[in-house]
Scaffold this motif. Structure first.
Motif: not given
Length: 395
Positions: A203-205, A187-191, A226-229
């Motif tokens: 998380c995925g799209p 999971v890409n986590v940002q703050v 919304t489907y995001l990459y």
């Protein structure tokens, strides 16, 4: 061409090599070859922290020498094995500049949960260690918060925020599985450290925003359909995301759409990477391609209000190589991009899209970071080789 050495049987090899490229003193400063795959995306101002499954090595950025090294096999307190656990491995790390520590997640097999440890960034000594209430289960992403907090996200639908100085749990927030779908391994986590502190997970799209004080879900892209990459946070508290044919900027507070850049009306190129921001100016770049079977890739520059400003030189090569060639931004005000497969160039772009320099290399290297003196730090496609290369775009 800057000739980079091939694989070697030793644990690492330090090579000092410089060359004159395009009239400037550019080239390889130092490199290291490892025997196993490494991850190398944690940096302090002076140190590059490189992680394999069993070892963390702190390297001096100036010359590649080892400052300290930590091995799991000689530090059993980091991973107490038992009949239920067959191995331990380092799985995530992040440098906490607020406290000068390196946050490390140790994955334990069997029935044991992950442990989280903070190491002194200068010495590698343990500052604190936590297993969490019941342990940290299935950690799949970490990030550092506004005030040095450590944010953990797990595949078991949970967000936990730890105090960065002690590792004690600030809050644990279960996530509604009907809102947050299962999303694979990472999971890409940002703050948003620029303004709101809001936690953003990709998380995925799907993209989600979380309250930094309570862990409550503020918004979710699943609700908007919304489907995001991919997504990234701008210095202006926007979430700029990539869809199949558009760049979309959302407000980080409520996920309302602020602007949309659409390929069908603006340009014949499709966005293919997260936005990479120039923190000194109001612009960003993203990787784009033309959608052909032999893909033509280049960088496109935008202002943070969604206006396309420039399109870089086009490089053609198979799609399998292109999607890993993500650009980075360096504090010197330049973007660094390596678009090739086995033989390529480090392309150095100025903020207006001009090619300031090309440094030739003989293997595929992915830029990870760059400093204010034009040194770019890279890892190769085998994940067993790292290098520091001097560029001189302003000379």
């Amino acid at each position: 061409m800057v000739q980079l050495p091939g694989p070697f049987p030793s644990f690492f090899l330090l090579v000092i090599f410089c060359a004159t490229v395009n009239g400037a003193s550019s080239g390889l400063l130092w490199d290291q070859q490892f025997q196993t795959e490494v991850a190398g995306n944690a940096f302090s101002n002076t140190t590059w922290f490189v992680m394999s499954q069993q070892t963390i090595t702190a390297l001096d950025l100036s010359n590649g020498s080892t400052q300290w090294q930590l091995d799991l096999s000689s530090n059993p307190s980091l991973c107490p094995l038992s009949t239920y656990s067959e191995y331990c491995a380092f799985s995530y790390l992040a440098y906490n500049s607020y406290y000068g520590t390196l946050a490390v997640v140790v994955l334990q097999s069997g029935l044991f949960p992950s442990k989280v440890t903070a190491l002194n960034g200068q010495t590698g000594k343990v500052v604190w260690q936590q297993g969490g209430p019941g342990g940290f289960q299935n950690v799949s992403g970490i990030a550092i918060g506004q005030n040095g907090e450590l944010v953990l996200v797990s595949l078991s639908s949970q967000i936990e925020v730890l105090y960065g100085n002690t590792g004690e749990v600030f809050f644990t927030s279960p996530v509604d599985p009907s809102v947050t779908p299962y999303c694979g391994v990472d999971v890409n986590v940002q703050v948003d450290t620029y303004n709101t502190g809001i936690i953003v997970t990709t998380c995925g799209p799907y993209v989600f925003g979380w309250d930094p004080l309570t862990g409550d879900n503020l918004w979710s892209s699943t609700k908007q359909g919304t489907y995001l990459y991919g997504s990234n946070i701008s210095p202006y508290s926007q979430v700029i995301a990539t869809s199949s044919d558009s760049l979309i900027a959302f407000s980080i507070t409520d996920f309302s759409t602020e602007w949309t850049w659409n390929v069908t009306t603006k340009a014949p190129y499709y966005p293919r990477s997260d936005a990479v921001f120039d923190l000194q100016n109001s612009n960003f770049v993203t990787l784009v391609d033309d959608g052909l079977s032999l893909v033509n890739f280049t960088l496109a520059g935008f202002t943070t209000d969604g206006n396309q400003e420039w399109l870089g030189p086009v490089v053609t090569y198979p799609p399998s190589g292109g999607y890993d060639a993500i650009p980075i931004w360096g504090p010197a005000g330049f973007y660094y991009w390596v678009p090739g497969l086995e033989q390529s160039s480090i392309w150095v772009f100025s903020e207006n899209g001009n090619v300031a320099e090309q440094v030739q290399v003989d293997r595929f290297l992915q830029p990870l970071s760059a400093d204010g003196s034009g040194v770019v730090y890279l890892i190769d496609s085998t994940l067993e080789y790292i290098a520091a290369v001097q560029t001189n775009p302003s000379s």
